[in-house]
Design an enzyme around this catalytic site. Sequence first.
Site, PDB file in Angstrom:
ATOM      1  N   ASP A 192       0.843  -1.196   0.000  1.00 18.02           N
ATOM      2  CA  ASP A 192       0.000   0.000   0.000  1.00 18.02           C
ATOM      3  C   ASP A 192       0.881   1.250   0.000  1.00 18.02           C
ATOM      4  O   ASP A 192       1.561   1.528   0.996  1.00 18.02           O
ATOM      5  CB  ASP A 192      -0.901  -0.018   1.241  1.00 18.02           C
ATOM      6  N   ASP A 193       0.902   1.966  -1.115  1.00 19.00           N
ATOM      7  CA  ASP A 193       1.690   3.203  -1.240  1.00 19.00           C
ATOM      8  C   ASP A 193       3.195   2.952  -1.288  1.00 19.00           C
ATOM      9  O   ASP A 193       3.978   3.808  -0.888  1.00 19.00           O
ATOM     10  CB  ASP A 193       1.415   4.172  -0.075  1.00 19.00           C
ATOM     11  N   CYS A 251      -5.549   4.818  -3.794  1.00 20.52           N
ATOM     12  CA  CYS A 251      -5.789   3.436  -3.346  1.00 20.52           C
ATOM     13  C   CYS A 251      -6.997   2.769  -3.988  1.00 20.52           C
ATOM     14  O   CYS A 251      -6.863   1.745  -4.663  1.00 20.52           O
ATOM     15  CB  CYS A 251      -5.945   3.406  -1.828  1.00 20.52           C
ATOM     16  N   ASP A 305      -0.310  -0.660  -4.929  1.00 17.54           N
ATOM     17  CA  ASP A 305      -1.413  -0.002  -5.627  1.00 17.54           C
ATOM     18  C   ASP A 305      -1.015   1.322  -6.262  1.00 17.54           C
ATOM     19  O   ASP A 305      -1.572   1.721  -7.279  1.00 17.54           O
ATOM     20  CB  ASP A 305      -2.626   0.192  -4.706  1.00 17.54           C
ATOM     21  N   ASN A 306      -0.071   2.022  -5.687  1.00 12.31           N
ATOM     22  CA  ASN A 306       0.431   3.288  -6.260  1.00 12.31           C
ATOM     23  C   ASN A 306       1.769   3.609  -5.620  1.00 12.31           C
ATOM     24  O   ASN A 306       2.209   2.931  -4.686  1.00 12.31           O
ATOM     25  CB  ASN A 306      -0.555   4.440  -6.043  1.00 12.31           C
TER      26      ASN A 306
END
Length: 492
Positions: A33-34, A69, A295-296
């Site tokens: 996540d991130d 997200c 996700d990013n």
Amino acid sequence: MPYSFVALCLLLVVSGRADPGKSGYNFVLILADDQDIMLHGMTPMAKTLEQIANEGITFVNAFTTSPICCPSRSSILTGQYAHNHKTYNNSLSGGCYGSFWKKKIEPQALPALLYNAGYETFFAGKYLNEYYSEAVPSGWSQWFGLHGNSRYYNFTVTENGKAVHYSDEYFTDYLNSKSIEFLQKVTEGKPFFAMIAPPAPHAPFTPAHRHDKLFPNVKAVRTPNFNISSSPLQKHWLLTMEPSTLPAEFSDEIDSIHRKRWQTLMAVDDMVKNIVTALEGKKMLEKTFIFYTSDNGFHLGQFSQAYDKRQPYETDIRVPLLVRGPSIRPKTVHESAVALIDIVPTILQLANVELPFSMDGRPLPLSNDRADVIERQILVEYWGEGTTDTYNPLCPWSAEDRLQLCTLDAACHCQDAWNNTFNCVRHLARDMNFVYCEFKDDQNFVEAYDIATDLYQMDNIAYDILPSVRAKYSLALQNLSACVGPTCNLIY
């Protein structure tokens, strides 16, 4: 007719083979996540690099199609751009776990397709930001879904239909135990798909207690675009708002955030190693594909933006993507542009499950047969968030500005706004490394960068390139922003 369109049409024909789901391959998808690439986000993960990158393929030009997200996770689950699955931002009103998703999209997403093809399916971790439910989403045999956004302690999880709260357990360790338990109990001969989505390294950046003293001397990467001011012709209006640079005292906070992000990833690194070990112990490693991605991306001080994502720059859109599996040559590095929407068609093709016509992504080039960079245009789309309720009264802006993520520690330099909305085309070929973006703001601002010579996007050349080139990319954006299925893989 362009080669990419012909190739995809042939793929749609041949992938609809008999005996769906009978390939015998298993799939594990680990979704951070991130986690960034540009700021050395993979550097501390020695076990993951050893167990997946060194034993498989690393895509060095992998991109999210939405740098936020919920839209990105929805794309990962569907293989579709956000304009097709209609999850536009992290809010319920923006489609995040909304009625359209639950009724129309979720029943046709990857887990449902695999489940219907005979796969055992397992999920543990963060699903979509607005998931607060005891309902088990379509397609999952076993479900351990986090309520809401990333958390490390004091979390609530729906465990196969029942909400359970934990106060003292570390969430990544919880995911580790549930994943290993699943792998140890899988039935021999029945293929499985397991998706594990830890919170790291997302805010609030809380490491496990055993890791909170690591990396004491590590500092955030001072990229050439770190904490610099942006003129109105160089960057869109959100980046030019006052203050033009972050206060000097914020540098220590940025370094602290960077260290904590690395620290949170250590439990993920342990989990990856444990998953590989469990697969090896069950003698399933050689028939299992393991995907590791995020996700990013993330920025941390670049262009005087404090810490977040939501921007069209390489820090925010470039993500790690590692794949290990049968027939993948170890220590392979692939330079072609790929996108997170490519994961679903890759898994479906490997599982002998027919690809839906509406699939916007295309299978990843997992073989090393073709070393040349394959030309690709990838759409990056974002819809800004901000309402009259998201402003910070401690900052010198009004509610009517509809700004978001304006904090005192970042000197009220806001991270988002209602009209921080843009579409970009990320174009890579053997002799091309380019990005072109159009903003849906009052200025209709345009940014373009030659990444081959300007990796840190310091020089906006959108107003210097030939009008014909600008018109070409504007047309590409118009077409990509409305594309569905095969039309998403044309070169415009």
